[in-house]
Scaffold this active site. Structure first.
Site, PDB file in Angstrom:
ATOM      1  N   GLY A 101      38.022  31.688  43.677  1.00 16.32           N
ATOM      2  CA  GLY A 101      36.909  31.060  42.335  1.00 16.32           C
ATOM      3  C   GLY A 101      35.493  30.632  43.052  1.00 16.32           C
ATOM      4  CB  ALA A 102      32.359  29.824  41.699  1.00 17.75           C
ATOM      5  CE  LYS A 121      39.753  25.764  41.371  1.00 18.26           C
ATOM      6  NZ  LYS A 121      39.547  25.895  39.709  1.00 18.26           N
ATOM      7  CG  ASP A 207      33.050  30.397  33.370  1.00 23.08           C
ATOM      8  OD1 ASP A 207      32.526  31.168  32.780  1.00 23.08           O
ATOM      9  OD2 ASP A 207      33.292  30.174  34.504  1.00 23.08           O
TER      10      ASP A 207
HETATM   11  P1  AMP Z   1      39.724  29.654  40.087  1.00 23.00           P
HETATM   12  O1  AMP Z   1      39.154  28.843  41.032  1.00 23.00           O
HETATM   13  O2  AMP Z   1      40.525  28.659  39.115  1.00 23.00           O
HETATM   14  O3  AMP Z   1      38.648  30.388  39.292  1.00 23.00           O
HETATM   15  O4  AMP Z   1      41.001  30.580  40.452  1.00 23.00           O
HETATM   16  C1  AMP Z   1      40.657  31.867  41.274  1.00 23.00           C
HETATM   17  C2  AMP Z   1      41.788  32.860  40.937  1.00 23.00           C
HETATM   18  O5  AMP Z   1      43.215  32.303  41.512  1.00 23.00           O
HETATM   19  C3  AMP Z   1      41.896  33.076  39.452  1.00 23.00           C
HETATM   20  O6  AMP Z   1      41.203  34.220  39.175  1.00 23.00           O
HETATM   21  C4  AMP Z   1      43.685  33.368  39.537  1.00 23.00           C
HETATM   22  O7  AMP Z   1      43.634  34.697  39.661  1.00 23.00           O
HETATM   23  C5  AMP Z   1      44.199  32.670  40.296  1.00 23.00           C
HETATM   24  N1  AMP Z   1      44.497  31.431  39.954  1.00 23.00           N
HETATM   25  C6  AMP Z   1      44.005  30.196  39.538  1.00 23.00           C
HETATM   26  N2  AMP Z   1      45.064  29.124  39.302  1.00 23.00           N
HETATM   27  C7  AMP Z   1      45.832  29.925  38.982  1.00 23.00           C
HETATM   28  C8  AMP Z   1      47.368  29.546  38.708  1.00 23.00           C
HETATM   29  N3  AMP Z   1      47.443  28.345  38.054  1.00 23.00           N
HETATM   30  N4  AMP Z   1      48.386  30.168  38.569  1.00 23.00           N
HETATM   31  C9  AMP Z   1      48.098  31.535  38.929  1.00 23.00           C
HETATM   32  N5  AMP Z   1      46.888  32.266  39.532  1.00 23.00           N
HETATM   33  C10 AMP Z   1      45.814  31.154  39.700  1.00 23.00           C
END
Ligand code: AMP
Length: 349
Positions: A101-102, A121, A207
């Protein structure tokens, strides 16, 4: 009540306005599920629809599953819930990279004994009042079927680890092509439930977009990424929001002005664009600004818009009336709560 206290503490501690801690003053562009990218070395790139995005280059640090769960007393206030869900500590293996993500990247963990999965994360987080921490505090209070659960979070030095429910079905943004109206409405209904829940807790997402709508294996939609989330009620009174925040295509017109705006209507607008995207596999306009032709046609309700290929797909669909109520330019006329919207829909049918 919790949000009020949190909001008050943050503002008092840093003597800053509401918006400063929720977001920076620039548009946050998010990357798609692009693999092998990490949070450092930001650079700009164009996506297929021509919008600017900030993407990142890899700096993967190894997550040691043992150090992730060293001792129970380090777990946060959700300790009991987390422990009930994650029945064993120290038995988690790092399975794969899930996405970026960002602000950070996400990896999949698996419990070797119970076969449970968790998404972790990892986000760089400098101060103890940084917005990532506040995101975690807000997120961990939210428990709804259509919002990704944040079981708990921990901070090691300058790195924040957020332990999230795993959604194995990818995101709505990964689905190819337009959806049948029934399918789109089924997802939309779940989106509506999730957003309604956030609003009922005084939080606005800011968002909402297909990439932030994850799916489970059995098709349950889960709203994720509360990085731009903000509180919009303060002691029962609506707090005006400020800031040029969101992802361009999904941003409501009032966000492009320098004036303050109300919270829930900006999510409603974004939900409308998501619905459009599900039904057409395209986007109605690049920005809700009068320099964009399709947007102007929509604002003036010109029939001509339906001669355009993408909009053709909407003609005759019952969802068009729903879109018309969500994509209303004036936020005070836009339905800002789902019950009102539902009532109007029922009246329509
Ligand atoms: P984010 O930082 O939340 O934008 O996450 C980046 C990417 O990680 C997302 O576009 C998803 O593809 C993947 N992702 C984030 N959270 C999850 C989750 N709880 N389960 C599965 N994939 C996730």
């Amino acid at each position: 009540m919790f949000f009020f206290r949190l909001f008050f503490c943050c503002c008092r501690r840093r003597n800053i306005s509401e918006d400063t801690w929720t977001t920076s003053n620039e548009i946050t562009k998010r990357t798609k599920n692009s693999s092998r990218k990490g949070p450092s070395d930001l650079k700009k790139e164009n996506d297929s629809q021509g919008s600017r995005k900030i993407v990142t280059t890899p700096t993967r640090t190894t997550i040691n599953p043992v150090t992730l769960f060293p001792s129970s007393e380090l777990l946060d206030r959700n300790k009991e819930k987390a422990q009930a869900h994650i029945s064993c500590k120290n038995e988690w293996e790092d399975v794969k990279f899930l996405g970026v993500g960002a602000y950070g990247y996400v990896r999949l963990l698996r419990n070797v004994k119970t076969e449970e999965f968790l998404a972790v994360k990892e986000v760089k987080c400098k101060s103890s009042s940084s917005k990532e921490l506040i995101e975690s505090i807000i997120h961990s209070q939210l428990d709804h079927r259509n919002v990704i659960r944040l079981f708990f979070w921990r901070k090691f030095g300058q790195t924040l680890f957020m332990y999230l429910e795993y959604a194995s079905g990818g995101s709505l943004g990964d689905l190819k092509g337009a959806l049948a109206e029934d399918d789109a409405l089924r997802y939309f209904e779940q989106l509506r439930e999730g957003v309604d829940f956030l609003h009922s807790r005084g939080a606005v997402h800011r968002d909402i977009k297909p990439d932030n709508l994850l799916l489970t294996e059995d098709g349950v939609l889960k709203i994720t990424d509360l990085g731009l989330c903000s509180i919009f009620v303060w002691r029962g009174v609506q707090v005006p929001l400020r800031g040029f925040v969101g992802t361009e295509h999904y941003m409501a017109p009032e966000i492009f002005t320098s004036r303050s705006y109300r919270g829930p209507p900006v999510d409603m607008w974004a939900c409308g664009v998501v619905l459009f995207n599900m039904l057409t596999a395209g986007l109605p306009w690049s920005r809700a600004l009068t320099c964009h032709n399709n947007y102007v046609l929509w604002v003036h309700r010109r029939k001509k818009i339906f001669t355009r290929k993408l909009w053709d797909k909407l003609e005759g669909l019952s969802s068009l009336s729903l879109l018309k109520r969500l994509l209303v330019v004036d936020p005070s006329e836009r339905d800002s709560n789902w019950h009102q919207l539902r009532r109007q829909e029922n009246r329509h049918h």
